[in-house]
Design a protein around this motif. Structure first.
Motif: not given
Length: 587
Positions: A85-88, A93-97, A292-293, A301-305
């Motif tokens: 979850g923390r990776h996603l 938030i900042g993956g492609s900045i 990444a899903a 659990k992790t993707l919606p957030s």
């Protein structure tokens, strides 16, 4: 698994034989297999082909296009599910900045002005909010390899899936060498006498090594890179507010004076339209959350957030940051003129800090830009390799690209993408500018086609969902804007393509010419050519909603239990206070 036990002092071989117990759900149950015992043997063994890949490679292809086999292969893809979850969260938030925000925004400010910058980025951001929510809904239901190209194949037309898959792969193939060159030029800020090719080789090696650690390596690297970028952007926003209010060493109160002189717009409405492609390039990569899903242990659990985090990324890291940039840097600043996609010295973030007379901080900002560039390069290999692998699994690309090893890495696709990055060595060539202008032309509008296809796939998915008798209560995550948001996003994508066509034919400050048109709009004829070619070759049909596959690839198979679980979660949320409910809605 039964095997021979070794005592201390025994000469342990690199491999030992073991019998696979029948209790394991394996096609090798009851057979004797070799098991690596040493670290080196396990390392070598990890590169061997995965059993699922071997089984798929033995299948005989039928005439035409086998949609059922394609859906099954992408659903059963042996990619390692090691992203957490923390990776996603940080990828969202900042993956492609990267250079799109930190560098290209300078050229966009010069050609459009501060108001045009905010309008164009705001429109693309609004569009992307709907796109990512639509993608999130699809990816939670079907966390399959290939994501959006797979959804286009399943719900629109296999020929369109072919075009979208290759369009997206080419976008990242071009971005990878481009980011390597950007990193090498950025480091010239400190080492101007070192040949660019040296830095290209160092950065290429670093990014390739990270990706050979698989999804976990990519996720951990992006977590660190994104954390640094997020802290840097927040720090710049705080510093920018202080400078605008007159708290800097030089310049005094700035306020909104640059919006009056030289002005808010540099070329009127056409200037706004010219910024769209820059904004699309800057936002490109946000859709990696959906890709990444397939490598996430529990996407429900992790993707919606992670999807919800995109709102904050658009608002805080783009709109607020660019508002500050527009207040601190006039659009006629000489350093912005001729700003290229690889020259960090033209970054309006660096220019703003330099103009404020703050020593030392320009170097810090250049370090951040270099990290951002490496981050996007890392994402380039990840995005391209997973897309190429899924295309091969769907028989839309050469089969060797489907090779996935025992560690769950799309090894062949990673190697191909890495080799394409060697184009970055043209940084040492005097033809560097021409080469990268044409390479960039291939990816300029790629994101627009990808995002439009996601919206269309979501619309057709919802139609098929209703036609086949399903209810929205069965969806673990529903797009906040619903199907209306997807219609809105699709229309915005089409309008951006029309506006960009206008700018390509009649460029700002110039006359119509073929070179400028294709450098601006090359992605469009390439996508159309891919689609027509495959449509004629395979004669693929459009997918009817009543015949769309809504089963293959779903991890939540117990629908009544899922509905009860979702109902219980909603009831629990109702009992919480209003602040928690607001937080859960947006985060």
């Amino acid at each position: 698994m039964s095997e021979k036990n070794y005592k201390e002092g025994d000469d342990i071989p690199a491999y030992k034989t073991a019998t696979v117990d029948s209790s394991f759900q394996s096609k090798n149950a009851g057979q004797v297999a070799e098991v690596p015992t040493t670290a080196w043997a396990r390392f070598v063994d990890s590169f061997r082909p995965n059993d699922v890949y071997l089984a798929n490679s033995r299948e005989v292809n039928v005439a035409g296009y086998d949609m059922e086999a394609a859906a099954r292969r992408t659903a059963e893809s042996p990619l390692a599910r090691r992203l957490k979850g923390r990776h996603l969260q940080m990828i969202a938030i900042g993956g492609s900045i990267g250079t799109g925000l930190f560098v290209n925004s300078g050229a966009a400010l010069s050609s459009g002005g501060p108001a045009a910058l905010l309008i164009a980025f705001g429109i693309i951001g609004l569009m992307l909010y709907n796109v990512v929510h639509a993608l999130g809904e699809l990816a939670v239901v079907f966390p399959v390899a290939g994501s959006f190209s797979t959804f286009s194949t399943r719900f629109i037309d296999p020929a369109w899936g072919f075009a979208m898959g290759w369009n997206y792969a080419m976008q990242w193939l071009v971005t990878f060498p481009l980011e390597l060159v950007a990193a090498s030029i950025t480091i010239q800020y400190w080492h101007a006498n070192v040949n660019n090719a040296v830095w290209v080789a160092i950065f290429w090696t670093l990014i390739v090594v990270i990706n050979f650690f698989g999804a976990k390596g990519y996720g951990e690297a992006e977590f660190v890179f994104s954390m640094i970028k997020v802290i840097a952007v927040i720090g710049f926003i705080i510093l920018g507010i202080v400078l605008v209010c007159g708290g800097g060493p030089v310049g005094g109160y700035i306020g909104g004076k640059y919006w009056h002189n030289p002005g808010a717009f540099s070329y009127g409405f056409k200037g706004v339209c010219s910024v769209f492609v820059t904004a699309a390039f800057a936002f490109g990569g946000t859709e990696l959350v959906g890709l990444a899903a397939a490598e996430t242990a529990n996407p429900r659990k992790t993707l919606p957030s992670a999807v919800k985090q995109v709102f904050w990324r658009i608002t805080l890291f783009y709109i607020v940051a660019l508002t500050i940039v527009g207040l601190l840097v006039p659009y006629d600043n000489e350093h912005l003129l001729g700003a290229s996609s690889v020259d960090a010295t033209a970054s309006p973030f660096v220019i703003a800090i330099t103009n404020a007379g703050i020593s030392g901080l320009p170097s810090v900002m250049n370090v951040v830009i270099m990290i951002a560039v490496l981050s996007v390069g890392n994402s380039s290999i990840y995005g391209c390799s997973r897309t190429l692998s899924s295309l091969a699994e769907m028989n839309l690309a050469p089969q060797f690209l489907a090779y996935i090893d025992k560690s769950g890495r799309p090894l062949a696709a990673i190697i191909v993408t890495s080799l394409f990055g060697l184009l970055a060595f043209v940084a040492a060539s005097p033809k560097e500018g021409q080469v990268f202008n044409w390479l960039l032309a291939l990816s300029g509008l790629s994101s627009i086609f990808t995002w439009g296809s996601v919206c269309l796939a979501h619309i057709l998915f919802r139609r098929a969902w209703k036609v086949q008798g399903h209810s929205l209560d069965e969806l673990a995550f529903k797009s906040h804007s619903g199907v209306i948001g997807s219609y809105f996003g699709l229309i915005l994508n089409i309008l951006v393509l029309i506006a960009q066509f206008w700018v390509a034919v009649w460029p700002i400050g110039g006359t119509p010419n073929a070179s400028n048109f294709f450098q601006t709009y090359l992605a469009a004829p390439v996508v159309i050519a891919f689609y027509i070619f495959y449509k004629i070759w395979k004669r693929t049909p459009f997918v009817r909603p009543s015949q769309a596959d809504l089963v293959t690839g779903r991890r939540e198979v117990d629908i009544p239990a899922l509905i009860e679980e979702l109902k219980a979660e909603r009831e629990e949320l109702k009992q919480r206070n209003v602040f928690v409910r607001i937080y859960k809605f947006w985060c």
